[in-house]
Motif scaffolding. Structure first.
Motif, short mmCIF file in Angstrom:
data_model
loop_
_atom_site.label_atom_id
_atom_site.label_comp_id
_atom_site.label_asym_id
_atom_site.label_seq_id
_atom_site.Cartn_x
_atom_site.Cartn_y
_atom_site.Cartn_z
N HIS A 254 0.81 -1.31 -0.02
CA HIS A 254 0.05 -0.10 0.05
C HIS A 254 0.74 1.28 -0.11
CE1 HIS A 254 1.09 -0.84 4.22
NE2 HIS A 254 0.67 0.40 4.38
N VAL A 255 2.03 1.27 0.47
CA VAL A 255 2.98 2.31 0.55
C VAL A 255 3.25 2.83 -0.80
CG1 VAL A 255 3.94 1.79 2.82
CG2 VAL A 255 4.99 1.08 0.98
N ARG A 256 3.08 1.96 -1.87
CA ARG A 256 3.50 2.44 -3.07
C ARG A 256 2.52 3.22 -3.82
NH1 ARG A 256 6.38 -2.70 -3.43
NH2 ARG A 256 4.94 -3.63 -5.04
N HIS A 257 1.23 3.43 -3.20
CA HIS A 257 -0.03 3.80 -3.87
C HIS A 257 0.04 5.53 -3.66
CE1 HIS A 257 -4.19 5.29 -4.32
NE2 HIS A 257 -4.35 3.84 -4.86
N PRO A 258 -0.25 6.16 -4.81
CA PRO A 258 -0.12 7.52 -5.10
C PRO A 258 -0.67 8.35 -3.72
CG PRO A 258 -1.41 6.57 -6.61
CD PRO A 258 -0.72 5.43 -6.11
N SER A 259 -1.76 7.70 -3.18
CA SER A 259 -2.48 8.50 -2.12
C SER A 259 -1.98 8.13 -0.82
CB SER A 259 -4.02 8.00 -2.27
OG SER A 259 -4.69 8.26 -3.25
N VAL A 260 -0.84 7.39 -0.70
CA VAL A 260 -0.29 6.97 0.64
C VAL A 260 1.21 7.62 0.56
CG1 VAL A 260 0.74 5.29 1.97
CG2 VAL A 260 -1.27 4.80 0.76
N HIS A 261 1.52 8.54 1.88
CA HIS A 261 2.61 9.18 2.24
C HIS A 261 3.33 8.51 3.38
CE1 HIS A 261 0.90 12.50 -0.21
NE2 HIS A 261 -0.01 12.37 0.23
N THR A 262 4.69 8.55 3.34
CA THR A 262 5.32 7.99 4.40
C THR A 262 6.29 8.99 4.69
OG1 THR A 262 7.02 6.76 2.76
CG2 THR A 262 4.96 5.42 3.63
N LEU A 263 6.84 8.62 5.90
CA LEU A 263 8.18 9.31 6.39
C LEU A 263 8.58 8.81 7.71
CD1 LEU A 263 7.13 11.54 9.07
CD2 LEU A 263 6.23 12.66 7.15
N ARG A 264 9.79 9.14 8.17
CA ARG A 264 10.51 8.43 9.30
C ARG A 264 10.78 9.87 10.28
NH1 ARG A 264 14.87 6.15 9.93
NH2 ARG A 264 14.15 4.38 11.07
N ALA A 265 10.41 9.46 11.49
CA ALA A 265 10.62 10.65 12.47
C ALA A 265 10.82 10.14 14.00
CB ALA A 265 9.46 11.51 12.43
N SER A 266 11.32 10.81 14.75
CA SER A 266 11.40 10.39 16.23
C SER A 266 10.69 11.14 17.16
CB SER A 266 12.81 10.54 16.72
OG SER A 266 13.05 11.74 16.69
N ARG A 267 9.79 12.34 16.58
CA ARG A 267 9.07 12.88 17.11
C ARG A 267 7.80 13.39 16.18
NH1 ARG A 267 13.34 15.58 18.92
NH2 ARG A 267 13.12 17.37 17.63
N VAL A 268 6.49 13.19 16.45
CA VAL A 268 5.35 13.42 15.79
C VAL A 268 4.29 14.04 16.69
CG1 VAL A 268 3.62 12.09 14.27
CG2 VAL A 268 5.90 11.28 14.49
N HIS A 269 3.53 15.00 15.90
CA HIS A 269 2.32 15.63 16.41
C HIS A 269 1.45 15.68 15.23
CE1 HIS A 269 0.00 18.71 18.86
NE2 HIS A 269 -0.06 19.14 17.65
N VAL A 270 0.10 15.26 15.67
CA VAL A 270 -0.93 15.19 14.63
C VAL A 270 -1.96 16.12 15.26
CG1 VAL A 270 -2.36 13.55 13.39
CG2 VAL A 270 -0.28 12.73 14.25
N ALA A 271 -2.48 17.01 14.58
CA ALA A 271 -3.56 17.79 14.76
C ALA A 271 -4.80 17.78 13.55
CB ALA A 271 -3.18 19.21 14.96
N GLY A 272 -5.78 17.75 14.15
CA GLY A 272 -7.05 17.80 13.24
C GLY A 272 -8.18 17.57 14.07
N ALA A 273 -9.21 16.86 13.10
CA ALA A 273 -10.60 16.75 13.64
C ALA A 273 -10.51 16.06 15.12
CB ALA A 273 -11.47 15.61 12.79
N PRO A 274 -11.05 16.82 16.09
CA PRO A 274 -11.14 16.45 17.55
C PRO A 274 -11.90 15.18 17.77
CG PRO A 274 -12.60 18.46 17.21
CD PRO A 274 -11.63 18.19 16.04
N GLU A 275 -12.85 14.81 16.79
CA GLU A 275 -14.02 13.52 17.07
C GLU A 275 -13.10 12.58 16.58
OE1 GLU A 275 -14.90 15.28 12.88
OE2 GLU A 275 -14.28 16.09 14.83
#
Length: 303
Positions: A254-275
């Motif tokens: 699935h990671v080769r699909h154009p709608s899928v993004h990947t990255l590597r990180a040691s710290r991640v913050h995700v913000a968005g829909a509170p629901e």
């Protein structure tokens, strides 16, 4: 001097497999231990409390006979301490054991664990990274060993947990179909020490290891001792397109699909829909926003 061990048994795991094996596992461990404490409380709340108590009770290792949920509770106890974790998996998914190369057959896993105990004083346990869910109270941080997720996959998990029927893996299949019909991508910002993604997303998965959902390699390149997460983000897709991507999850392509993004990180913050709910190791940990940090060598594992 012998091992000081605790055996935590989640009796409902594997539709009763853990309860049936508890006596055998306890007998094998008792033969290797100077002290063995048995933890078999009836309620999930009491199970969590008894496991948490192991953190300060002078144990060498906490052995879990159960699935990923029981392993998640044990991780909370062992993270950042010298208490090693031992796993005898007998749940539905067993994703943590899978990622660690522990046999998914509980009898084979028990054999491997006993061998590790016999040789453990000469061959130290391995250390692996953990994800830490950061909050205002550092002492109350939640830890995870496999994957933290939000969006579609977390919604599936939440719906499945609320369903009394069917039992076992079929419950997740039904929940997936129901969530697929109500799929709505939402604006999300994934901010990391390796870059930022701002997009409408269907799901975000932060992997300390590769697997969730009973062997799905959502973050196929993730390994447990490289000091970083692998992050998989599925962009805005229709229910039909997501249905076409889902079979590729089983192979990691699935990671080769154009709608899928990947990255590597040691710290991640995700913000968005509170629901949007947030799950880690298959357990609910709140809702967006969420910040997580990869902590190298935070857990000691036998075997």
């Amino acid at each position: 001097m012998g091992w000081r061990l605790a055996l935590a048994v989640h009796p409902d795991s594997g539709q009763g497999t853990a309860a049936r094996m508890a006596g055998t596992v306890a007998a094998r461990l008792r033969a290797e231990a100077a002290h063995l404490e048995l933890i078999t409380p009836a309620s999930p709340e009491r199970f969590r409390q008894r496991v948490a108590d192991c953190r300060t009770s002078g144990l060498d290792a906490l052995v879990v006979l159960g699935g990923d949920g029981a392993a998640h509770q044990a991780v909370q106890c062992c993270a950042g301490t010298d208490v090693s974790l031992g796993l005898v998996p007998c749940g539905t998914g067993n994703d943590f054991a899978r990622a660690l190369g522990i046999p998914r057959d509980p009898r084979a896993a028990l054999d491997a664990l006993v061998s590790a105990l016999r040789h453990g004083r000469r061959r130290p346990p391995r250390r692996l990274d953990l994800g830490r869910v950061d909050g205002a109270d550092a002492a109350a941080a939640r830890w995870f060993g496999t994957v933290l997720c939000t969006g579609f996959d977390a919604a599936v998990n939440a719906r499945a947990n609320s369903m009394p029927w069917p039992r076992g893996p079929r419950r997740y299949d039904v929940a997936l179909l129901q969530e697929l019909m109500s799929l709505r991508p939402r604006p999300v910002v994934v901010d990391t020490d390796a870059g930022r993604l701002t997009l409408r997303a269907t799901l975000v998965a932060v992997g300390n290891t590769a697997f969730y959902g009973g062997g799905i390699p959502i973050c196929p390149s993730a390994v447990y001792d490289d000091g970083a997460f692998d992050v998989t983000v599925v962009g805005p897709v229709s229910p039909l397109r997501l249905a076409r991507i889902l079979p590729r999850l089983r192979t990691g392509t699935h990671v080769r699909h154009p709608s899928v993004h990947t990255l590597r990180a040691s710290r991640v913050h995700v913000a968005g829909a509170p629901e949007w709910p947030v799950f880690a190791d298959g357990d609910p940990v709140g809702a967006l926003p969420v910040s997580v940090t990869c902590v190298p060598g935070a857990l000691s594992v036998l075997g």
